[in-house]
Design a protein around this motif. Structure first.
Motif, mmCIF file in Angstrom:
data_model
loop_
_atom_site.group_PDB
_atom_site.id
_atom_site.type_symbol
_atom_site.label_atom_id
_atom_site.label_comp_id
_atom_site.label_asym_id
_atom_site.label_seq_id
_atom_site.Cartn_x
_atom_site.Cartn_y
_atom_site.Cartn_z
ATOM 1 N N ILE A 148 0.922 -1.197 0.113
ATOM 2 C CA ILE A 148 0.092 -0.113 -0.008
ATOM 3 C C ILE A 148 0.964 1.320 0.059
ATOM 4 O O ILE A 148 0.354 2.035 -0.693
ATOM 5 C CB ILE A 148 -0.895 -0.149 1.021
ATOM 6 N N LYS A 149 1.872 1.280 0.872
ATOM 7 C CA LYS A 149 3.005 2.257 0.840
ATOM 8 C C LYS A 149 3.482 2.752 -0.349
ATOM 9 O O LYS A 149 3.562 3.617 -0.903
ATOM 10 C CB LYS A 149 3.841 2.267 1.744
ATOM 11 N N LEU A 150 3.867 1.497 -1.161
ATOM 12 C CA LEU A 150 4.605 1.678 -2.459
ATOM 13 C C LEU A 150 3.628 2.037 -3.396
ATOM 14 O O LEU A 150 4.086 2.885 -4.330
ATOM 15 C CB LEU A 150 5.058 0.148 -2.791
ATOM 16 N N VAL A 151 2.230 1.642 -3.441
ATOM 17 C CA VAL A 151 1.112 2.273 -4.465
ATOM 18 C C VAL A 151 0.848 3.836 -4.265
ATOM 19 O O VAL A 151 0.929 4.400 -5.140
ATOM 20 C CB VAL A 151 -0.124 1.445 -4.100
ATOM 21 N N LEU A 169 -3.330 19.376 -2.218
ATOM 22 C CA LEU A 169 -4.424 18.357 -2.498
ATOM 23 C C LEU A 169 -3.960 16.824 -2.410
ATOM 24 O O LEU A 169 -4.437 15.905 -1.900
ATOM 25 C CB LEU A 169 -5.090 18.607 -3.937
ATOM 26 N N VAL A 170 -2.540 16.748 -2.803
ATOM 27 C CA VAL A 170 -1.865 15.537 -2.849
ATOM 28 C C VAL A 170 -1.856 15.031 -1.397
ATOM 29 O O VAL A 170 -1.897 13.858 -1.004
ATOM 30 C CB VAL A 170 -0.510 15.663 -3.527
ATOM 31 N N LEU A 171 -1.180 16.105 -0.411
ATOM 32 C CA LEU A 171 -1.133 15.931 0.812
ATOM 33 C C LEU A 171 -2.191 15.338 1.683
ATOM 34 O O LEU A 171 -2.349 14.566 2.277
ATOM 35 C CB LEU A 171 -0.554 17.161 1.805
ATOM 36 N N VAL A 172 -3.382 15.988 0.976
ATOM 37 C CA VAL A 172 -4.697 15.890 1.801
ATOM 38 C C VAL A 172 -5.274 14.453 1.439
ATOM 39 O O VAL A 172 -5.565 13.506 2.280
ATOM 40 C CB VAL A 172 -5.874 16.955 1.487
ATOM 41 N N VAL A 173 -4.992 14.076 0.147
ATOM 42 C CA VAL A 173 -5.567 12.861 -0.312
ATOM 43 C C VAL A 173 -4.745 11.478 0.025
ATOM 44 O O VAL A 173 -5.310 10.765 0.808
ATOM 45 C CB VAL A 173 -5.786 12.860 -1.773
ATOM 46 N N PHE A 174 -3.562 11.800 -0.547
ATOM 47 C CA PHE A 174 -2.535 10.737 -0.164
ATOM 48 C C PHE A 174 -2.067 10.593 1.364
ATOM 49 O O PHE A 174 -1.987 9.243 1.832
ATOM 50 C CB PHE A 174 -1.378 10.685 -1.083
ATOM 51 N N MET A 180 -4.753 6.672 7.338
ATOM 52 C CA MET A 180 -5.884 5.573 7.801
ATOM 53 C C MET A 180 -5.143 4.154 7.614
ATOM 54 O O MET A 180 -5.461 3.399 8.437
ATOM 55 C CB MET A 180 -7.070 5.668 6.607
ATOM 56 N N HIS A 181 -4.253 4.006 6.603
ATOM 57 C CA HIS A 181 -3.712 2.856 6.594
ATOM 58 C C HIS A 181 -2.797 2.373 7.921
ATOM 59 O O HIS A 181 -2.788 1.321 8.611
ATOM 60 C CB HIS A 181 -2.663 2.756 5.400
ATOM 61 N N GLU A 182 -2.083 3.575 8.233
ATOM 62 C CA GLU A 182 -1.200 3.460 9.549
ATOM 63 C C GLU A 182 -2.091 3.009 10.817
ATOM 64 O O GLU A 182 -1.823 2.427 11.683
ATOM 65 C CB GLU A 182 -0.134 4.515 9.778
ATOM 66 N N TYR A 183 -3.290 3.844 10.773
ATOM 67 C CA TYR A 183 -4.101 3.832 11.905
ATOM 68 C C TYR A 183 -4.695 2.356 12.028
ATOM 69 O O TYR A 183 -4.752 1.597 13.107
ATOM 70 C CB TYR A 183 -5.396 4.869 11.803
ATOM 71 N N LEU A 184 -5.230 1.735 10.825
ATOM 72 C CA LEU A 184 -5.768 0.408 10.846
ATOM 73 C C LEU A 184 -4.622 -0.627 11.261
ATOM 74 O O LEU A 184 -4.845 -1.548 11.548
ATOM 75 C CB LEU A 184 -6.557 0.258 9.453
ATOM 76 N N ARG A 185 -3.611 -0.218 10.541
ATOM 77 C CA ARG A 185 -2.485 -1.242 10.875
ATOM 78 C C ARG A 185 -2.143 -1.300 12.518
ATOM 79 O O ARG A 185 -1.911 -2.341 13.045
ATOM 80 C CB ARG A 185 -1.148 -0.899 10.357
#
Length: 193
Positions: A148-151, A169-174, A180-185
């Motif tokens: 996911i980080k690589l994508v 916008l890049v900062l907000v979206v990605f 969210m990915h790190e929170y779920l991990r």
């Protein structure tokens, strides 16, 4: 950029002079993306902080306003020696490049029509690009097992370079997706025994 109260103390407590000299040497001898890799190599190798603390500082340095390298130097200096270390790192990272730019600027205006000067500047641009790519590869190597980080890395490069997506916008979206990915991990790791 204050360190949190629970931040680990550096394994090695450098002198203020060594903090200033490390950043002076880096800012005098590297440019472009190579500075981040040089800072990482020096502060981790000398035991001022571990690679995770460095990446935390790099992330902060890149989202805060101002020059990333100075932000990162201040972070590393503060982690190593507190506020005096931050000041020493700032001075070490900013004074040598200022002097170099003043001298180079004076020489450039005197010799700007010289074909060797033009060729040298083109070579420097190519070198800076190579250092930036090498730095991106080195910093992302530790994340190679997290697809996911690589994508996110690849998508960010594509939307910024090809589609000229605004950086905020890049900062907000990605950045939001990454958070969210790190929170779920972290939740999954906390839930597993």
């Amino acid at each position: 950029m204050p360190a949190s109260d629970d931040a680990p103390a550096p394994a090695v407590r450098p002198t203020l002079l060594s903090v200033a000299l490390v950043f002076a040497a880096i800012s005098s001898t590297s440019f472009g993306g190579g500075q981040k890799a040089s800072i990482r190599q020096q502060v981790v190798k000398q035991g001022w902080m571990d690679k995770d603390a460095f990446l935390e500082g790099l992330e902060l340095a890149q989202v805060l306003p101002g020059p990333n390298i100075l932000n990162l130097a201040i972070f590393c200096g503060q982690r190593a020696r507190g506020v005096p270390g931050a000041i020493a790192a700032f001075l070490g990272a900013s004074i040598p490049p200022l002097l170099i730019v003043l001298i180079a600027g004076a020489l450039y205006f005197k010799y700007s029509e010289n074909p060797f000067v033009r060729g040298g500047l083109r070579g420097c641009a190519v070198g800076a690009l190579g250092l930036t790519v090498a730095n991106a590869l080195e910093l992302s190597w530790d994340e190679r097992n997290d697809w996911i980080k690589l994508v996110l890395l690849a998508l960010t490069a594509v939307v910024v370079s090809l589609f000229k997506m605004p950086l905020l916008l890049v900062l907000v979206v990605f950045g939001g997706i990454g958070i969210m990915h790190e929170y779920l991990r972290a939740r999954r790791e906390a839930a597993s025994p």
